[in-house]
Scaffold this motif. Structure first.
Motif, PDB file in Angstrom:
ATOM      1  N   UNK A  93       1.790   2.064 -17.156  1.00 11.51           N
ATOM      2  CA  UNK A  93       3.043   2.712 -16.736  1.00 11.51           C
ATOM      3  C   UNK A  93       4.003   1.687 -16.149  1.00 11.51           C
ATOM      4  N   UNK A  94       3.461   0.790 -15.328  1.00 14.41           N
ATOM      5  CA  UNK A  94       4.307  -0.228 -14.707  1.00 14.41           C
ATOM      6  C   UNK A  94       4.767  -1.260 -15.730  1.00 14.41           C
ATOM      7  N   UNK A  95       3.832  -1.648 -16.592  1.00 15.22           N
ATOM      8  CA  UNK A  95       4.153  -2.643 -17.611  1.00 15.22           C
ATOM      9  C   UNK A  95       5.263  -2.105 -18.520  1.00 15.22           C
ATOM     10  N   UNK A  96       5.117  -0.840 -18.890  1.00 17.07           N
ATOM     11  CA  UNK A  96       6.113  -0.239 -19.783  1.00 17.07           C
ATOM     12  C   UNK A  96       7.442  -0.011 -19.071  1.00 17.07           C
ATOM     13  N   UNK A  97       7.367   0.222 -17.753  1.00 13.83           N
ATOM     14  CA  UNK A  97       8.607   0.454 -16.985  1.00 13.83           C
ATOM     15  C   UNK A  97       9.508  -0.780 -17.046  1.00 13.83           C
ATOM     16  N   UNK A  98       8.906  -1.944 -17.246  1.00 15.19           N
ATOM     17  CA  UNK A  98       9.706  -3.179 -17.275  1.00 15.19           C
ATOM     18  C   UNK A  98       9.887  -3.705 -18.700  1.00 15.19           C
ATOM     19  N   UNK A  99       9.497  -2.895 -19.680  1.00 20.40           N
ATOM     20  CA  UNK A  99       9.612  -3.334 -21.076  1.00 20.40           C
ATOM     21  C   UNK A  99      11.058  -3.705 -21.373  1.00 20.40           C
ATOM     22  N   UNK A 100      11.233  -4.686 -22.209  1.00 22.16           N
ATOM     23  CA  UNK A 100      12.595  -5.099 -22.553  1.00 22.16           C
ATOM     24  C   UNK A 100      13.104  -6.208 -21.651  1.00 22.16           C
ATOM     25  N   UNK A 101      12.415  -6.421 -20.519  1.00 25.82           N
ATOM     26  CA  UNK A 101      12.757  -7.522 -19.615  1.00 25.82           C
ATOM     27  C   UNK A 101      11.534  -8.427 -19.588  1.00 25.82           C
ATOM     28  N   UNK A 126      11.420   5.123 -13.043  1.00 27.48           N
ATOM     29  CA  UNK A 126      12.657   5.110 -12.231  1.00 27.48           C
ATOM     30  C   UNK A 126      12.816   3.749 -11.561  1.00 27.48           C
ATOM     31  N   UNK A 127      11.693   3.210 -11.103  1.00 31.83           N
ATOM     32  CA  UNK A 127      11.717   1.890 -10.482  1.00 31.83           C
ATOM     33  C   UNK A 127      12.211   0.854 -11.506  1.00 31.83           C
ATOM     34  N   UNK A 128      11.655   0.910 -12.705  1.00 32.87           N
ATOM     35  CA  UNK A 128      12.030  -0.043 -13.761  1.00 32.87           C
ATOM     36  C   UNK A 128      13.510   0.061 -14.102  1.00 32.87           C
ATOM     37  N   UNK A 129      13.974   1.293 -14.151  1.00 35.68           N
ATOM     38  CA  UNK A 129      15.390   1.519 -14.496  1.00 35.68           C
ATOM     39  C   UNK A 129      16.273   0.898 -13.416  1.00 35.68           C
ATOM     40  N   UNK A 130      15.879   1.092 -12.152  1.00 39.11           N
ATOM     41  CA  UNK A 130      16.659   0.541 -11.034  1.00 39.11           C
ATOM     42  C   UNK A 130      16.646  -0.992 -11.082  1.00 39.11           C
ATOM     43  N   UNK A 131      15.496  -1.561 -11.371  1.00 39.27           N
ATOM     44  CA  UNK A 131      15.390  -3.032 -11.438  1.00 39.27           C
ATOM     45  C   UNK A 131      16.325  -3.573 -12.521  1.00 39.27           C
ATOM     46  N   UNK A 132      16.314  -2.925 -13.664  1.00 34.00           N
ATOM     47  CA  UNK A 132      17.200  -3.384 -14.755  1.00 34.00           C
ATOM     48  C   UNK A 132      18.664  -3.275 -14.355  1.00 34.00           C
ATOM     49  N   UNK A 133      18.991  -2.169 -13.683  1.00 33.33           N
ATOM     50  CA  UNK A 133      20.377  -1.936 -13.279  1.00 33.33           C
ATOM     51  C   UNK A 133      20.832  -2.992 -12.274  1.00 33.33           C
ATOM     52  N   UNK A 134      19.970  -3.308 -11.305  1.00 27.92           N
ATOM     53  CA  UNK A 134      20.389  -4.196 -10.220  1.00 27.92           C
ATOM     54  C   UNK A 134      20.238  -5.673 -10.595  1.00 27.92           C
ATOM     55  N   UNK A 135      19.217  -5.997 -11.379  1.00 29.62           N
ATOM     56  CA  UNK A 135      18.899  -7.415 -11.611  1.00 29.62           C
ATOM     57  C   UNK A 135      18.960  -7.828 -13.073  1.00 29.62           C
ATOM     58  N   UNK A 144      16.611 -13.315 -15.378  1.00 30.05           N
ATOM     59  CA  UNK A 144      15.411 -13.859 -14.743  1.00 30.05           C
ATOM     60  C   UNK A 144      14.173 -13.133 -15.261  1.00 30.05           C
ATOM     61  N   UNK A 145      13.046 -13.834 -15.251  1.00 37.87           N
ATOM     62  CA  UNK A 145      11.767 -13.185 -15.491  1.00 37.87           C
ATOM     63  C   UNK A 145      11.420 -12.408 -14.216  1.00 37.87           C
ATOM     64  N   UNK A 146      10.948 -11.180 -14.389  1.00 34.12           N
ATOM     65  CA  UNK A 146      10.636 -10.338 -13.226  1.00 34.12           C
ATOM     66  C   UNK A 146       9.119 -10.305 -13.004  1.00 34.12           C
TER      67      UNK A 146
END
Ligand code: LLP
Length: 421
Positions: A43-51, A256-265, A270-272
């Motif tokens: 779930x976490x890995x997929x939340x950051x997919x694309x980054x 939701x966390x992943x979406x926020x990270x993409x929006x803000x950073x 950068x690699x997250x």
């Protein structure tokens, strides 16, 4: 969602009845579900997919070799905070390139160990630590990859003992001094600056403090780049909370966390990195215990169980809530009893729950403390000379003891009576 559900009236870990494990290994014991660990990691890995990203499991939450290997095989990195955790990570097959070393008090010996064995990055938390790492790396003729942990002065609004991002907390360097510290780091030949690190606390149930902190990190990234530093990684720490109580509002979803990270950073390129511990392991584990006695006090009824504060210290230490469920499902409609659930240790703090309504239980019945997969076994001690409890991993219909219960001889053998005594 986890994989501890009733089937035909029995509490299962995936496809194995917990009662069956209890009969085989005895109580108390910790039991983890491979399917839940896998699901939470994904779930976490997929939340950051694309980054470009790396999910580094915070091993402090659960450092059993089998658990770490399972996550490593899925592609996880790990966040370690001691030489012991570093050794465990390597023993579980995690390559150095996927190990991040955090913690405010790394010793030179620990730094050397990691530089010799391979390390992705040190998160340095103070200038003296930075100087020590520089010295060790130069002695070894290498350059240590570093991110500086900044303290963004954000209140994570979590439990006092696990909040880390306020000015008064011992962690990181004040963000206001970051430019100066990075300038100093850039001048040290033993260091290679690779990024910025931040972690504001644990069991956060709201995204707002994260967003506040990450906005400050975004600003700092731009400033540091303008100063000529190669900021290519952002380590955003761990801290996403989990539901400990079915009845409570659900904490934010990884997506939701992943979406926020993409929006803000997202625009920074950068690699997250993230360092989740609790979210991956917490609800992937239970602690199973047996009722020794039911004691009818003058005002209260006590369930005296064979697990104690030394096995699961969170209720005693943080007043933490853990849902308690019987291994045999309660018959619908049966009138509940109200119990204080306590262990055998000789202090009142050895209380898991007060005034908990449960279907009536008798000596010999078994219960499970839920959400015990993170900060459970790892925080256990042998207080009252109670041996550490075993850990069991279930996957589908198979289970294995992944840490055996020590025998008493083993415990006694560790002490020595001096000849002159
Ligand atoms: N990264 C750093 C630098 C940390 O200090 C921690 C937790 C984590 C990541 C992982 O945080 P998590 O994702 O698990 O929230 N024993 C306490 C929790 C202590 C957390 C300490 N640091 C408890 O039982 O609630």
């Amino acid at each position: 969602m986890d994989h501890f559900l009733y089937r035909d009236g029995r509490l299962m870990a995936e496809d194995v009845a917990l009662d069956e494990i209890a009969a085989a290994v005895g109580t108390p014991f910790y039991c983890y579900s491979a399917a839940t660990l896998t699901r939470h990691f994904r779930l976490l890995d997929e939340a950051l997919a694309g980054t470009e990203h790396l999910v580094c499991f915070a091993m402090k939450a659960n450092s059993n070799l089998a658990v770490v290997k399972l996550l490593g095989d899925l592609g996880a990195g790990v966040d370690v905070v001691s030489g012991g955790e570093y050794r465990r990570a390597r023993a579980a097959g995690i390559p150095g390139a996927r190990i991040v070393f955090s913690g405010v008090g790394k010793t030179k010996a620990e730094m050397r160990l990691a530089l010799e064995g391979g390390i992705r990055q040190f998160n340095v938390e103070s200038e003296p630590e930075m100087l020590a790492l520089d010295a060790v790396a130069r002695e070894m003729g290498v350059r240590a990859p570093v991110a500086v942990r900044v303290n963004p002065d954000v209140d994570a609004k979590t439990h006092e003992k696990i909040s880390t991002g306020r000015k008064e907390d011992k962690f990181g360097i004040p963000i206001s001094r970051a430019r100066e510290v990075y300038r100093e780091a850039a001048g040290l030949a033993g260091l290679e600056v690779v990024g910025i690190d931040v972690h504001i606390g644990s069991q956060l149930t709201d995204l707002a403090p994260f967003e506040q902190a990450y906005r400050k990190v975004a600003e700092l990234t731009a400033m540091l780049r303008a100063d000529g530093h190669d900021i290519r990684r952002l380590d955003l720490g761990g801290g996403l909370g989990i539901p400990y109580q079915k009845s409570n509002a659900a904490p934010p979803l990884p997506s939701d966390f992943g979406e926020m990270v993409r929006r803000v950073l997202g625009d920074l390129g950068c690699e997250i990195e993230i360092e989740p511990g609790r979210l991956i392991a917490g609800n992937a584990g239970v602690l199973v215990s047996e009722v020794i006695y039911v004691k009818h006090g003058e005002e209260r009824q006590f369930l005296i169980v064979d697990a104690a504060m030394n096995d699961l210290i969170r209720p005693a230490m943080y007043g933490a809530h853990h849902d308690v469920v019987p291994l045999v499902e309660a018959v619908p409609g049966v009138e509940a009893e109200v119990y204080d659930i306590v262990g055998p240790v000789c202090e009142s703090g050895d209380t898991f729950a007060k005034q908990r309504a449960l279907a009536p239980l008798a000596a010999g019945d078994r219960i499970a403390f839920r959400s015990a997969g993170a900060y459970g076994a790892v925080m256990a001690s042998e207080y009252n000379s109670r041996p550490l409890v075993p850990e069991v991993l279930v996957s589908g219909d198979q289970f294995a003891v992944i840490r055996a219960r020590p025998d008493f001889d083993e415990m006694l053998k560790r002490d020595t009576i001096p000849e002159w005594l």
